[in-house]
Design a protein around this motif. Structure first.
Motif, PDB file in Angstrom:
ATOM      1  N   THR A   1       0.829  -1.201   0.000  1.00  0.00           N
ATOM      2  CA  THR A   1       0.000   0.000   0.000  1.00  0.00           C
ATOM      3  C   THR A   1       0.864   1.252   0.000  1.00  0.00           C
ATOM      4  O   THR A   1       0.611   2.194  -0.754  1.00  0.00           O
ATOM      5  CB  THR A   1      -0.907  -0.004   1.243  1.00  0.00           C
TER       6      THR A   1
ATOM      7  N   GLU B   1       0.921   3.992  -3.021  1.00  0.00           N
ATOM      8  CA  GLU B   1       0.533   5.386  -2.825  1.00  0.00           C
ATOM      9  C   GLU B   1       1.660   6.329  -3.217  1.00  0.00           C
ATOM     10  O   GLU B   1       1.430   7.381  -3.805  1.00  0.00           O
ATOM     11  CB  GLU B   1       0.110   5.630  -1.376  1.00  0.00           C
TER      12      GLU B   1
ATOM     13  N   TYR C   1      -6.090  -1.096   2.123  1.00  0.00           N
ATOM     14  CA  TYR C   1      -6.764   0.201   2.110  1.00  0.00           C
ATOM     15  C   TYR C   1      -7.919   0.296   3.081  1.00  0.00           C
ATOM     16  O   TYR C   1      -8.311   1.391   3.467  1.00  0.00           O
ATOM     17  CB  TYR C   1      -7.259   0.537   0.694  1.00  0.00           C
TER      18      TYR C   1
ATOM     19  N   TYR D   1      -7.215   2.328   6.404  1.00  0.00           N
ATOM     20  CA  TYR D   1      -6.820   3.727   6.473  1.00  0.00           C
ATOM     21  C   TYR D   1      -7.980   4.648   6.149  1.00  0.00           C
ATOM     22  O   TYR D   1      -8.879   4.311   5.398  1.00  0.00           O
ATOM     23  CB  TYR D   1      -5.649   3.991   5.526  1.00  0.00           C
TER      24      TYR D   1
ATOM     25  N   PHE E   1      -9.227   7.965   4.417  1.00  0.00           N
ATOM     26  CA  PHE E   1      -8.904   8.983   3.424  1.00  0.00           C
ATOM     27  C   PHE E   1     -10.177   9.409   2.718  1.00  0.00           C
ATOM     28  O   PHE E   1     -11.191   8.737   2.774  1.00  0.00           O
ATOM     29  CB  PHE E   1      -7.866   8.473   2.417  1.00  0.00           C
TER      30      PHE E   1
ATOM     31  N   SER F   1      -3.017  10.717  -0.643  1.00  0.00           N
ATOM     32  CA  SER F   1      -2.025   9.639  -0.708  1.00  0.00           C
ATOM     33  C   SER F   1      -0.960   9.845   0.354  1.00  0.00           C
ATOM     34  O   SER F   1      -0.497   8.897   0.985  1.00  0.00           O
ATOM     35  CB  SER F   1      -1.353   9.620  -2.083  1.00  0.00           C
TER      36      SER F   1
ATOM     37  N   ILE G   1      -2.319   8.711   3.574  1.00  0.00           N
ATOM     38  CA  ILE G   1      -2.346   7.247   3.675  1.00  0.00           C
ATOM     39  C   ILE G   1      -0.950   6.741   4.028  1.00  0.00           C
ATOM     40  O   ILE G   1      -0.781   5.895   4.910  1.00  0.00           O
ATOM     41  CB  ILE G   1      -2.842   6.619   2.362  1.00  0.00           C
TER      42      ILE G   1
END
Lengths: 355, 223, 151
Positions: free
Chosen positions: A89, A93, A228, A231, A233, A257, A260
C-alpha cells in the motif's frame, strides 16, 4: 497532430477535423507502441510475466504490478501476509504521487507553465530514490511478487517515507501557489474539455477523470484491496468535470495519498512477507477479473487459467486506453490549442494504451 | 541481433505450444457445468502438498438475481456459475443487445469495465466474448459471456455502452471476431493491412505478417 | 474589492515569483553533475550482471544448475556445463548473458541458489556493436569496470 508531437506524451496520432481554429471532429490513431503484451503473457509463466506489466504504464509500474500480483493471488485463492499488504500500500501510494507529479509537470508544461516541471521532478526523484533503495529499480520496478514481496523493507524505509511526506506537504503548497490562482492557468483550463458524469460512465472512464465529473467512486473504497480498508482517506470529487476540476482532484489525491502513507508507516505489522505459494505456480482452472485503482483509473486483469504454469489468457483493461476514448467527446468545439490541454488532462501513457 | 536470440528460442517454442495441447480437458468444462472437472485437475498442483480436500472453485450460481434473470429471459440464459466468488452468466448470442440493455437499465449495471475474448480452438464454438460489467448502485461486478464460432457474428453493444467501441475493435483486431452493427469496425492496434489475428491460439508468438513488415519497415523481421 | 486589488497588484504572479526565487538559493539546488560526480547507487540496484567467484579460491561459485536460465522471462541466459567424471558434479564451462535483451527484472538473481549470479550497481553499459552486448563468462566474471571522467 502527432505521432511525434511533443505534447502527445508518446506516440499518439490525432486526426483533427477543423473549422478554422475550432475542432469539429477527431480520431485517435494508436498502436505505434503495440508490443503484444497479452500474447507474451500466454507464453510465459505467471512469475515471468510480472516484469512485463511494469512496462505498460511505465510511470506507474508499481500499481500495474500490484494489480497483476493480486489478480494471480485471487486465481490461486491465496493471500499476501499483512506485512506485505501494508508495504504494498505504501509503495503504491508513493507511486500514485509520483505519477500525478509527472502528470502535473508535463501537463503544465504543455499549457505553458515551465516552472512546475522542475519542481515536480525534484519531488518525484525522492520517490524514485525510495523505490531504488527498496527494490533496486526506479521506473520498471518489479517490486512485488505473486504471493507477497521479494524484498524486505530496508532499514531506513519508514524514515525515508516519513521525511518525504513531511517535506511534501509544503511542496504541494508551492505548486498550488504557482498554478491554482494563476490567471493564465485558469484561463487555459476552466471550462475546457467538459465531461458530464453520464458521459463519463457511458464511456467507461475511471480514475480522477471520472471523479472530476462528480462521480464519487474509487476502487480503494468501493472494493478495498491491499490494506486500504485500514486507512482513513477522502475521495475528492469535482463538480463541472472540466480540466481545472481534474487538476484540483489530482492535487487533492496527492494530499490524500500522503496521508495514507503517513498512517501506514506508523504501524507496519511484523511477520512474513511472502505468503504460502509454491515455487511453481499452477492455479486451478478457472478465471478471475481483478481491478485496482491505478493513478490513471481502473486497471483490471482478466486471467484465465487452464491449470498449467502458463496463463491461458491474460487480458488487461488499461485505464489510459479507455479514458482516451472520451477524448473525442471532450475536444469537440474547442480550439486547436486546447487539444493539447485535453490530451494532458486525460493523463495517458501510450505504453499502456497500445500495450 | 538475429544470431544470439535464436539459441534459447527452441526451448521456448514447445512451451508455447503446450497450452494448446492441454486445452481439451479444460475447454470442455466451461461448455458443460464447470464443477464436474474442477476437482479432476487440482490434484495435480496439490500432489506435492499435504493432501487436502480438492477445493471446488466453480459452483452453479443460483441467487435471487439469477432467478429474476431466468424468469425474464429463460432460454437465453445458457449457464450461470460462480468462479472464485465472481458471477458469470453465459447468454445466447442473438439476445445479447436486449440483455445488455436490460442489465444496464433495470439491473443498474451501468458501466462496461472491460470487453474481451478468449479463444478455445478445440471447442465447436471457439470464442468466448467476455463482458465485465460494474454497477455503481450495487457495487457489484458481473461477467457476461457469449459463445461464437469462427464464422458467427456477435451483436455489437456499442449502442448500449459507447465504451465498447474501441474494445470491440481491439477484439476484432486480435481475434477476428466480427461485431455486427458496430459503427466503424476496423483494426485499432495493428496496421490496417495486417494479415492474421495474433491472439488466436493457432497464431504462434514468433509469427508475423512478414510481407507487411518487409514492405513497410524494409527489414526482414520485426523480432 | 479585494479581488480587484489582487488583480491590480498581480498578487498571484508575485507569489509565484517568490516560489521560483526561493528555489535558487544554493541550499536548494539539487542538480547532480553526473559524469564528474557519480550518483549514489542504492545497494539493491539491479544493473550489469556479474558472475561471482569465490574470493578465497578464485573458483566460480556457479554450479551450473541452469535455474537462472529457466527463470529468465526473455530466455537470454545460456549455461554451458559438463559433468566431471571424477567428482560426478556439474562443472561450468560457459556462461552467456545477452544484456541487450535484459529487462533487469532480477528473477535470475532470485533464482540463483548459491548467489553466483548477481546484478551489480554498475549502470554504464553502452556498446559500439550489438555483439558487445552479449557477455561471455570472462566478461561476466570480470565485473563492472566503471569509467572515471575528468575534466
Amino acid at each position: 497532430m502527432g505521432p511525434q508531437h511533443p505534447s502527445t506524451h508518446g506516440v499518439l496520432r490525432v486526426k483533427l477535423k477543423l473549422d478554422g481554429e475550432r475542432v469539429v471532429g477527431s480520431e485517435c490513431i494508436i498502436g505505434y507502441l503495440h508490443r503484444g503484451v497479452e500474447k507474451i503473457a500466454e507464453n510465459r509463466t505467471y512469475q515471468q510475466f510480472a516484469p512485463y506489466v511494469d512496462r505498460m504504464d511505465y510511470v506507474a509500474a508499481v500499481s500495474s504490478g500490484l494489480g497483476y500480483c493480486e489478480a494471480v493471488e485471487k486465481l490461486l485463492v491465496a493471500e499476501a501476509p499483512p506485512r506485505a499488504r501494508v508495504i504494498r500500500t505504501i509503495l503504491t501510494e508513493l507511486q500514485r504521487i509520483a505519477s500525478h507529479l509527472l502528470w502535473l509537470g508535463t501537463h503544465a508544461l504543455d499549457i505553458g507553465a515551465l516552472t512546475p516541471l522542475f519542481y515536480c521532478f525534484r519531488e518525484r526523484e525522492e520517490i524514485l530514490k525510495i523505490f531504488e533503495k527498496y527494490c533496486g529499480a526506479r521506473l520498471t520496478t518489479h517490486a512485488f511478487r505473486i504471493g507477497g514481496l521479494q524484498y524486505e523493507a530496508y532499514d531506513t524505509f519508514e524514515k525515508d517515507v516519513e521525511r518525504f511526506c513531511k517535506d511534501f506537504e509544503s511542496r504541494i503548497v508551492e505548486y498550488e501557489t504557482l498554478l491554482t490562482e494563476n490567471r493564465i492557468w485558469i484561463g487555459r483550463t476552466k471550462g475546457v474539455g467538459i465531461l458530464t458524469a453520464a458521459d463519463a460512465i457511458a464511456f467507461g472512464v475511471t480514475g480522477p477523470v471520472l471523479r472530476a465529473s462528480g462521480v464519487k467512486w474509487d476502487i480503494r473504497k468501493a472494493m478495498p484491496y491491499a490494506a486500504y480498508d485500514q486507512y482513513k482517506f477522502e475521495i475528492p470529487v469535482g463538480t463541472t468535470g472540466d480540466t481545472y476540476d481534474r487538476y484540483l482532484v489530482r492535487m487533492e489525491e496527492m494530499r490524500q495519498s500522503r496521508l495514507i502513507c503517513l498512517q501506514a508507516i506508523e504501524n507496519i505489522p511484523s511477520g512474513p512477507i511472502m505468503g504460502k505459494v509454491g515455487k511453481v505456480l499452477k492455479p486451478p482452472p478457472g478465471e478471475v477479473y481483478h481491478a485496482i485503482e491505478a493513478p490513471k483509473g481502473e486497471i483490471g486483469y482478466y486471467i484465465v487459467s487452464d491449470g498449467t504454469v502458463q496463463p491461458y489468457r491474460v487480458h488487461i483493461r488499461p485505464p489510459s486506453f479507455i479514458n482516451l476514448q472520451a477524448f473525442d467527446r471532450m475536444v469537440r468545439g474547442h480550439l486547436v490549442a486546447d487539444v493539447v490541454a485535453i490530451i494532458g488532462t486525460i493523463d495517458i501513457v501510450l505504453g499502456e494504451v497500445d500495450r | 541481433m538475429a544470431d544470439e536470440p535464436k539459441e534459447p528460442k527452441p526451448s521456448q517454442v514447445p512451451t508455447g505450444d503446450k497450452p494448446v495441447s492441454s486445452t481439451p480437458p479444460v475447454s470442455t468444462p466451461s461448455a458443460k457445468p464447470a464443477d464436474a472437472s474442477a476437482p479432476a485437475v487440482p490434484p495435480k498442483p496439490a500432489a506435492a502438498a499435504p493432501p487436502k480436500p480438492p477445493v471446488v472453485l466453480q459452483t452453479p450460481l443460483d441467487n435471487e438475481f439469477v432467478t429474476r434473470f431466468r424468469a425474464k429471459f429463460g432460454a437465453a440464459l445458457l449457464e450461470a456459475i460462480e468462479d472464485r466468488k465472481q458471477a458469470i452468466l453465459t447468454v445466447d448470442r442473438a439476445g445479447l443487445v436486449e440483455i445488455a440493455r436490460h442489465l444496464r437499465d433495470a439491473e443498474k449495471f451501468d458501466m462496461l469495465s472491460d470487453l474481451t475474448a478468449v479463444d478455445w480452438p478445440k471447442r465447436e464454438k471457439r470464442f468466448d466474448v467476455v463482458l465485465n460489467l460494474y454497477s455503481f448502485a450495487k457495487n457489484e461486478r458481473l461477467r457476461l459471456k457469449v459463445w461464437a464460432s469462427n464464422t458467427e457474428e456477435v451483436p455489437s453493444v456499442v449502442g448500449v455502452w459507447p465504451t465498447a467501441n474501441w474494445q470491440e475493435r481491439e477484439v476484432f483486431d486480435m481475434f477476428g471476431i466480427i461485431f455486427s452493427g458496430h459503427p466503424d469496425l476496423k483494426r485499432i492496434l495493428l496496421p490496417e493491412e495486417w494479415q492474421g489475428y495474433p491472439l488466436r491460439k493457432d497464431y504462434d508468438i514468433l509469427q508475423q505478417d512478414t510481407a507487411w513488415v518487409r514492405e513497410n519497415l524494409g527489414i526482414e523481421s520485426g523480432q | 474589492m479585494r479581488e480587484l486589488l489582487e488583480r491590480l497588484f498581480q498578487v498571484d504572479f508575485l507569489k509565484g515569483l517568490a516560489v521560483t526565487f526561493r528555489a535558487q538559493h544554493p541550499k536548494n539546488i539539487v542538480t547532480e553533475q553526473y559524469p564528474l560526480e557519480r550518483p549514489m547507487i542504492a545497494e539493491r540496484f539491479r544493473g550489469a550482471p556479474r558472475l561471482n567467484n569465490n574470493p578465497e579460491t578464485g573458483e566460480t561459485l556457479c554450479i551450473g544448475c541452469n535455474l537462472c536460465a529457466l527463470a529468465c522471462p526473455e530466455n537470454l541466459i545460456v549455461v554451458g556445463w559438463q559433468r566431471d567424471d571424477a567428482t560426478r558434479r556439474k562443472v561450468l564451462t560457459d556462461f552467456t548473458y545477452d544484456t541487450s535483451r535484459c529487462m533487469f527484472c532480477g528473477l535470475c538473481e532470485d533464482a540463483c541458489p548459491v548467489d553466483a549470479l548477481e546484478l551489480t550497481q554498475d549502470f554504464e553499459m553502452a556498446y559500439f556493436t550489438r555483439e558487445g552486448a552479449i557477455w561471455d563468462r570472462h566478461r561476466l566474471e570480470q565485473g563492472p569496470t566503471p569509467a572515471r571522467y575528468t575534466r
